[in-house]
Design a protein around this motif. Sequence first.
Motif, PDB file in Angstrom:
ATOM      1  N   UNK A 339       0.840  -1.208   0.000  1.00  0.00           N
ATOM      2  CA  UNK A 339       0.000   0.000   0.000  1.00  0.00           C
ATOM      3  C   UNK A 339       0.873   1.255   0.000  1.00  0.00           C
ATOM      4  N   UNK A 340       1.947   1.240   0.804  1.00  0.00           N
ATOM      5  CA  UNK A 340       2.841   2.406   0.858  1.00  0.00           C
ATOM      6  C   UNK A 340       3.505   2.653  -0.490  1.00  0.00           C
ATOM      7  N   UNK A 341       3.973   1.598  -1.154  1.00  0.00           N
ATOM      8  CA  UNK A 341       4.611   1.758  -2.466  1.00  0.00           C
ATOM      9  C   UNK A 341       3.595   2.196  -3.519  1.00  0.00           C
ATOM     10  N   UNK A 342       2.392   1.626  -3.478  1.00  0.00           N
ATOM     11  CA  UNK A 342       1.360   2.010  -4.441  1.00  0.00           C
ATOM     12  C   UNK A 342       1.010   3.482  -4.306  1.00  0.00           C
ATOM     13  N   UNK A 343       0.803   3.941  -3.080  1.00  0.00           N
ATOM     14  CA  UNK A 343       0.473   5.353  -2.868  1.00  0.00           C
ATOM     15  C   UNK A 343       1.633   6.254  -3.266  1.00  0.00           C
ATOM     16  N   UNK A 344       2.869   5.798  -2.981  1.00  0.00           N
ATOM     17  CA  UNK A 344       4.040   6.593  -3.351  1.00  0.00           C
ATOM     18  C   UNK A 344       4.116   6.787  -4.862  1.00  0.00           C
ATOM     19  N   UNK A 345       3.924   5.716  -5.621  1.00  0.00           N
ATOM     20  CA  UNK A 345       4.001   5.805  -7.085  1.00  0.00           C
ATOM     21  C   UNK A 345       2.897   6.703  -7.642  1.00  0.00           C
ATOM     22  N   UNK A 346       1.708   6.620  -7.076  1.00  0.00           N
ATOM     23  CA  UNK A 346       0.596   7.423  -7.576  1.00  0.00           C
ATOM     24  C   UNK A 346       0.770   8.906  -7.251  1.00  0.00           C
ATOM     25  N   UNK A 347       1.418   9.192  -6.148  1.00  0.00           N
ATOM     26  CA  UNK A 347       1.547  10.579  -5.705  1.00  0.00           C
ATOM     27  C   UNK A 347       2.895  11.189  -6.066  1.00  0.00           C
ATOM     28  N   UNK A 348       3.741  10.430  -6.734  1.00  0.00           N
ATOM     29  CA  UNK A 348       5.110  10.902  -6.979  1.00  0.00           C
ATOM     30  C   UNK A 348       5.135  12.160  -7.830  1.00  0.00           C
ATOM     31  N   UNK A 349       4.405  12.176  -8.946  1.00  0.00           N
ATOM     32  CA  UNK A 349       4.437  13.330  -9.841  1.00  0.00           C
ATOM     33  C   UNK A 349       3.954  14.586  -9.141  1.00  0.00           C
ATOM     34  N   UNK A 350       2.848  14.474  -8.385  1.00  0.00           N
ATOM     35  CA  UNK A 350       2.331  15.645  -7.668  1.00  0.00           C
ATOM     36  C   UNK A 350       3.340  16.137  -6.642  1.00  0.00           C
ATOM     37  N   UNK A 351       3.973  15.205  -5.932  1.00  0.00           N
ATOM     38  CA  UNK A 351       4.959  15.598  -4.926  1.00  0.00           C
ATOM     39  C   UNK A 351       6.168  16.270  -5.571  1.00  0.00           C
ATOM     40  N   UNK A 352       6.588  15.768  -6.720  1.00  0.00           N
ATOM     41  CA  UNK A 352       7.739  16.372  -7.383  1.00  0.00           C
ATOM     42  C   UNK A 352       7.423  17.770  -7.884  1.00  0.00           C
ATOM     43  N   UNK A 353       6.220  17.963  -8.417  1.00  0.00           N
ATOM     44  CA  UNK A 353       5.814  19.293  -8.869  1.00  0.00           C
ATOM     45  C   UNK A 353       5.736  20.265  -7.695  1.00  0.00           C
ATOM     46  N   UNK A 354       5.221  19.802  -6.548  1.00  0.00           N
ATOM     47  CA  UNK A 354       5.173  20.668  -5.368  1.00  0.00           C
ATOM     48  C   UNK A 354       6.576  21.054  -4.921  1.00  0.00           C
ATOM     49  N   UNK A 355       7.515  20.096  -4.958  1.00  0.00           N
ATOM     50  CA  UNK A 355       8.892  20.399  -4.580  1.00  0.00           C
ATOM     51  C   UNK A 355       9.504  21.433  -5.520  1.00  0.00           C
ATOM     52  N   UNK A 356       9.231  21.295  -6.823  1.00  0.00           N
ATOM     53  CA  UNK A 356       9.771  22.251  -7.795  1.00  0.00           C
ATOM     54  C   UNK A 356       9.214  23.648  -7.559  1.00  0.00           C
ATOM     55  N   UNK A 357       7.902  23.724  -7.291  1.00  0.00           N
ATOM     56  CA  UNK A 357       7.305  25.039  -7.045  1.00  0.00           C
ATOM     57  C   UNK A 357       7.872  25.679  -5.784  1.00  0.00           C
ATOM     58  N   UNK A 358       8.047  24.886  -4.729  1.00  0.00           N
ATOM     59  CA  UNK A 358       8.603  25.424  -3.494  1.00  0.00           C
ATOM     60  C   UNK A 358      10.055  25.837  -3.681  1.00  0.00           C
ATOM     61  N   UNK A 359      10.800  25.083  -4.474  1.00  0.00           N
ATOM     62  CA  UNK A 359      12.195  25.435  -4.713  1.00  0.00           C
ATOM     63  C   UNK A 359      12.293  26.744  -5.482  1.00  0.00           C
ATOM     64  N   UNK A 360      11.426  26.927  -6.488  1.00  0.00           N
ATOM     65  CA  UNK A 360      11.439  28.156  -7.270  1.00  0.00           C
ATOM     66  C   UNK A 360      10.992  29.337  -6.424  1.00  0.00           C
ATOM     67  N   UNK A 361       9.969  29.122  -5.587  1.00  0.00           N
ATOM     68  CA  UNK A 361       9.443  30.207  -4.772  1.00  0.00           C
ATOM     69  C   UNK A 361      10.456  30.680  -3.738  1.00  0.00           C
ATOM     70  N   UNK A 362      11.272  29.753  -3.211  1.00  0.00           N
ATOM     71  CA  UNK A 362      12.240  30.115  -2.181  1.00  0.00           C
ATOM     72  C   UNK A 362      13.593  30.529  -2.742  1.00  0.00           C
TER      73      UNK A 362
END
Length: 411
Positions: A339-362
């Motif tokens: 379940x943890x791996x399945x959720x990680x794979x499904x949420x990976x793209x969204x998490x990466x985009x959030x990290x990119x936005x936070x990196x650019x904003x800061x």
Amino acid sequence: MTPAQQRTLQQARNAGGQVRISESSLARFDEAGRPTIDNFVCMGVVEGEVRDAPFLERGELDGRGAPVPRGFVQVLESDWTPSIGSDESGRLQLAAWITDERNPLTSRVWANRIWSHLVGRGVVPSPDNFGLSGEKPTNPALLDHLAGRLVDFEWSTKALIREIVLSRTYGMSSEWSREQADADPDEVALWRMPKRRLEAEAIRDSMLAAGGILETSVPDGSAAGGFEGQLRAGFFDRAILQTGASFADHRSVYLPVIRGHLPESLAVFDFPEPNFVTGTRDRTNVATQALFLMNSEEVTRLADATARRVIAETERLSNRIDLAFRICFGRSPTTNEFIACRDFLREYDDAREDDDRQRIASATPAERRATGRRNRNRGNRRAPVRTDSDLAAYSAMCQTLFQSAEFRTID
């Protein structure tokens, strides 16, 4: 001399050194670029002038005394100790004494090393010290038995390894027991197979094998064969990676060990210091090991290879997760792990985009301008290896599996 003049002088000296290195390299090839006999040499030991060495008081060269006649170590002398002739150095006689069937030490020392490598601790816990200052054997009868079997096998290391790994002791579970632990907390009696971490070479080889790219053949030459002069920090690891499959994907036993320039993948996991003889390796658990597995370009490359293997062999998400666990751990995932791996794979793209936005904003204005210049400079370059979102997600998952204690522990 001014600082500028000193820098110019140092640069001239460095350039002169590089010229001499280049001339030395070119001298080993003929006009057609073929290697000459000077290119096929290696270090070796040959007999020199046979002479007696002087006694050095406290080992100091300034305390040179009278010459001491060559002879055997007196405390080890017996009725079968070989004698040394006046025109002999003593090397051959020492080798004959070490391998003599009457020598009680050689077979026990080597059998103890084999046992230590397979079980994690020797019958004599100090494998490089069988003297009075070393530790006593925990089971003298076992040590005698192993030494006798080694001789029976005509000194075949493989045969003794086969006998040990087929024994009940080696096949025991590592399951812990309160009753046994109270009676023998240090596990001296080996009431279970102790858990232990893989050696540095085995950790690297395991990641290569997980990616399906481990090259088991003997490489042609050495990755250090083309190095000349003094090596800079970090240069060695980059040079091996640039060789591609020629050396980067071969077993770790074929990596050259250069004093002061160990490959990072080995040094971080307690590879022994090459300057000393090490009977027992350290087994530390420090933050630098986790940081290496999280941030190393080499580990990322191997996680990419594992992800490609998982994606290529099956299409269903559940099968891919199961395959990744079987490759890395030799078992299927538990329900919670799946379940943890399945959720990680499904949420990976969204998490990466959030990290990119936070990196650019800061980021500061200077950092944004630098990022823009790097992106423009990369416009005509080859795209990064990981462009597919599925590949990036599965690679991140595989790299997480590499970081787990189970991956690098013998259970």
